[in-house]
Design a protein around this motif. Sequence first.
Motif, mmCIF file in Angstrom:
data_model
loop_
_atom_site.group_PDB
_atom_site.id
_atom_site.type_symbol
_atom_site.label_atom_id
_atom_site.label_comp_id
_atom_site.label_asym_id
_atom_site.label_seq_id
_atom_site.Cartn_x
_atom_site.Cartn_y
_atom_site.Cartn_z
ATOM 1 N N LEU A 1 0.818 -1.207 0.000
ATOM 2 C CA LEU A 1 0.000 0.000 0.000
ATOM 3 C C LEU A 1 0.854 1.260 0.000
ATOM 4 C CD1 LEU A 1 -2.845 -0.924 2.527
ATOM 5 C CD2 LEU A 1 -2.968 -0.874 0.036
ATOM 6 N N LEU A 2 1.968 1.207 0.720
ATOM 7 C CA LEU A 2 2.831 2.381 0.823
ATOM 8 C C LEU A 2 3.393 2.801 -0.537
ATOM 9 C CD1 LEU A 2 4.790 1.535 4.115
ATOM 10 C CD2 LEU A 2 2.923 3.187 3.815
ATOM 11 N N GLN A 3 3.503 1.822 -1.445
ATOM 12 C CA GLN A 3 4.074 2.115 -2.759
ATOM 13 C C GLN A 3 3.123 2.915 -3.651
ATOM 14 O OE1 GLN A 3 5.440 -1.580 -4.502
ATOM 15 N NE2 GLN A 3 6.531 -2.199 -2.635
ATOM 16 N N VAL A 4 1.824 2.848 -3.363
ATOM 17 C CA VAL A 4 0.846 3.585 -4.167
ATOM 18 C C VAL A 4 0.017 4.522 -3.292
ATOM 19 C CG1 VAL A 4 0.657 1.867 -6.021
ATOM 20 C CG2 VAL A 4 -0.778 1.663 -3.987
ATOM 21 N N LEU A 5 0.560 4.899 -2.149
ATOM 22 C CA LEU A 5 -0.197 5.706 -1.191
ATOM 23 C C LEU A 5 -0.672 7.026 -1.792
ATOM 24 C CD1 LEU A 5 -1.251 6.383 1.620
ATOM 25 C CD2 LEU A 5 1.046 7.147 2.240
ATOM 26 N N TRP A 6 0.262 7.844 -2.256
ATOM 27 C CA TRP A 6 -0.144 9.163 -2.756
ATOM 28 C C TRP A 6 -0.927 9.055 -4.062
ATOM 29 C CZ3 TRP A 6 1.097 11.300 -7.436
ATOM 30 C CH2 TRP A 6 2.169 10.738 -8.153
ATOM 31 N N GLN A 7 -0.576 8.056 -4.897
ATOM 32 C CA GLN A 7 -1.308 7.869 -6.150
ATOM 33 C C GLN A 7 -2.763 7.462 -5.881
ATOM 34 O OE1 GLN A 7 1.628 6.438 -5.386
ATOM 35 N NE2 GLN A 7 2.963 6.183 -7.195
ATOM 36 N N GLY A 8 -2.952 6.518 -4.948
ATOM 37 C CA GLY A 8 -4.301 6.055 -4.638
ATOM 38 C C GLY A 8 -5.156 7.148 -4.036
ATOM 39 N N VAL A 9 -4.582 7.919 -3.111
ATOM 40 C CA VAL A 9 -5.331 9.013 -2.482
ATOM 41 C C VAL A 9 -5.662 10.092 -3.504
ATOM 42 C CG1 VAL A 9 -5.216 10.856 -0.772
ATOM 43 C CG2 VAL A 9 -4.362 8.573 -0.201
ATOM 44 N N LEU A 10 -4.707 10.429 -4.367
ATOM 45 C CA LEU A 10 -4.948 11.455 -5.383
ATOM 46 C C LEU A 10 -6.046 11.020 -6.351
ATOM 47 C CD1 LEU A 10 -4.262 14.141 -6.661
ATOM 48 C CD2 LEU A 10 -2.387 13.028 -7.909
ATOM 49 N N LEU A 11 -6.000 9.759 -6.792
ATOM 50 C CA LEU A 11 -7.041 9.256 -7.696
ATOM 51 C C LEU A 11 -8.405 9.254 -7.018
ATOM 52 C CD1 LEU A 11 -5.119 6.314 -9.406
ATOM 53 C CD2 LEU A 11 -6.061 8.339 -10.553
ATOM 54 N N SER A 12 -8.428 8.945 -5.736
ATOM 55 C CA SER A 12 -9.682 8.958 -4.998
ATOM 56 C C SER A 12 -10.268 10.361 -4.926
ATOM 57 C CB SER A 12 -9.467 8.402 -3.588
ATOM 58 O OG SER A 12 -10.683 8.389 -2.863
ATOM 59 N N LEU A 13 -9.415 11.343 -4.676
ATOM 60 C CA LEU A 13 -9.874 12.731 -4.615
ATOM 61 C C LEU A 13 -10.373 13.212 -5.976
ATOM 62 C CD1 LEU A 13 -7.066 14.257 -2.336
ATOM 63 C CD2 LEU A 13 -9.425 13.686 -1.698
ATOM 64 N N ILE A 14 -9.670 12.805 -7.043
ATOM 65 C CA ILE A 14 -10.116 13.155 -8.398
ATOM 66 C C ILE A 14 -11.477 12.544 -8.680
ATOM 67 C CG2 ILE A 14 -9.647 12.777 -10.859
ATOM 68 C CD1 ILE A 14 -6.660 13.069 -10.188
ATOM 69 N N LEU A 15 -11.668 11.304 -8.231
ATOM 70 C CA LEU A 15 -12.954 10.632 -8.419
ATOM 71 C C LEU A 15 -14.061 11.371 -7.683
ATOM 72 C CD1 LEU A 15 -14.764 8.268 -9.291
ATOM 73 C CD2 LEU A 15 -13.908 6.984 -7.319
ATOM 74 N N MET A 16 -13.820 11.724 -6.421
ATOM 75 C CA MET A 16 -14.847 12.356 -5.592
ATOM 76 C C MET A 16 -15.162 13.786 -6.022
ATOM 77 S SD MET A 16 -14.228 11.102 -1.657
ATOM 78 C CE MET A 16 -12.460 11.395 -1.597
ATOM 79 N N PHE A 17 -14.115 14.572 -6.345
ATOM 80 C CA PHE A 17 -14.305 16.000 -6.571
ATOM 81 C C PHE A 17 -14.364 16.404 -8.042
ATOM 82 C CE2 PHE A 17 -12.558 15.797 -2.263
ATOM 83 C CZ PHE A 17 -13.459 16.612 -1.583
ATOM 84 N N ALA A 18 -14.024 15.490 -8.953
ATOM 85 C CA ALA A 18 -14.031 15.854 -10.372
ATOM 86 C C ALA A 18 -14.816 14.850 -11.218
ATOM 87 C CB ALA A 18 -12.597 15.974 -10.887
ATOM 88 N N ALA A 19 -14.370 13.597 -11.235
ATOM 89 C CA ALA A 19 -14.967 12.613 -12.144
ATOM 90 C C ALA A 19 -16.446 12.361 -11.864
ATOM 91 C CB ALA A 19 -14.186 11.302 -12.069
ATOM 92 N N ARG A 20 -16.780 12.050 -10.603
ATOM 93 C CA ARG A 20 -18.177 11.787 -10.255
ATOM 94 C C ARG A 20 -19.067 13.006 -10.505
ATOM 95 N NH1 ARG A 20 -22.594 8.399 -9.545
ATOM 96 N NH2 ARG A 20 -23.903 9.219 -7.876
#
Length: 487
Positions: free
Chosen positions: A290-309
Amino acid sequence: MQFTTDNTVFLFSILLILGVLTTKFSSRLGLPSLVFYIGVGMVLSRFIYYDNAALTQLFGIFALIVILFEGGMQTKWSRVKRVIAPSVSLATVGVLLTTAVVGAAATFILQVTWLEGMLFGAIVGSTDAAAVFAVLGSKNIKKRLSSTLEAESGTNDPMAVFLTVALIELLQNPEAKYGLLLLQFVLQMGLGLAAGLIMGRLTVKSVNRINLDSSGLYPVFAIAFAIFTYSATAMVGGSGLLAVYIMALIVGNSDLTYKHSIIRFHEGFAWMMQILMFILLGLLVFPENLLQVLWQGVLLSLILMFAARPIGVFLSTIGMGFSTREKVVISWAGLRGAVPIVLATYPLLAGLDIGQMFFDAVFFVVLTSALIQGATISPLAEKLGLAGGSKPVVPHSLELVSIGKTSSEILETYVEEHSPAAGRSVKSIPFPKECLVTAVIRGDRVVTPNGNTRLKEGDTVYLMINKREREHVKSLFAGTDVEGSEE
């Protein structure tokens, strides 16, 4: 840890106990319970090594069948039919737009090809029925919004599944033709819809006509039809998940023998499947990965919540009568849960190099969605003036002990707004001769009825009737059989 039959059973019991107990903490802290289920799984992963993606996928499919069946059973068609257009648009166009935006972002953030990026977008592109039904079940969102969200979450899984499978096929076979894939999608949706309609009616007739010796067998009979609906539809190339939801919608809105028992059984069953599904997610992730994709996963989640959806919601509901405030709530209520978990196992089983990275990134999407969105849906709706007041809950239930092959049953019905029975005394309603009003639930108390008891809007009424009179008695509460006025 060495597994034997006994300690495996013991572990299973501990998982269920912990899963149920976490619901108490979630309600007190205002967080969705699935966050705690994931946490339980992650703690257990320190002691148990589990990496069986195939088993997770198989269990996930069974869990989705149960969850969709229970959700469809609880969904009122009278509410859903008013929001069919926006729900279908969100479930198709909305998912496509969300997939495209997240996919484009994933291409650069995860440094993968465009097709691989779109695959990640497809995996997290749909809202999750388990998460939405669980969270909205206790929230006071206005009916139109909650109905739209429930219908969308029950019908958008097929689009996400199709996109995921199609993109994996394109990655493995670049020469696959897009036109054939589009035709396949239309075929899947058409077969799923047709199978759901047919199996729904068949299930209702079968449950009502069979005379089982024990009432406990009716819920088992019903879920057997749901599993059969999924498998039979999938085997002929249709969307099994869509078929199950449509079938459950028909069953839940029909007169059904032991309907109360069937609904209550599957409510508990769906909770159990949801608990185990999210615990499996916690078990399947490894903290060091998880640590290897920590910032990528969180950033993608924020993009999903605040932009894509939001982009998907605002564009797919143009001209459908939703205000900006309503679209904001619909956007924020697009929770991710069991479906992305199941779909994230597809690249793993397909042997794609990006499989494990995608699964770990999906973990962050699901966790942050539940943690941030799930906990703030109700406050946001209240702040925007879209809360619909406290949800009506029936505080009591009556169960008729199995009466074998007799023709009697207890019918539960409601005195809805503008019902012809509202405001009338029991003796003035033309019930059949063999009908007996046994109890009236009003608010948080039980009213013992007599002939002079007046029924009020919101009452839950229990009647002992002959099964042959079911339709007639229901019409007295929702139809036009009650004529005349009170004397």
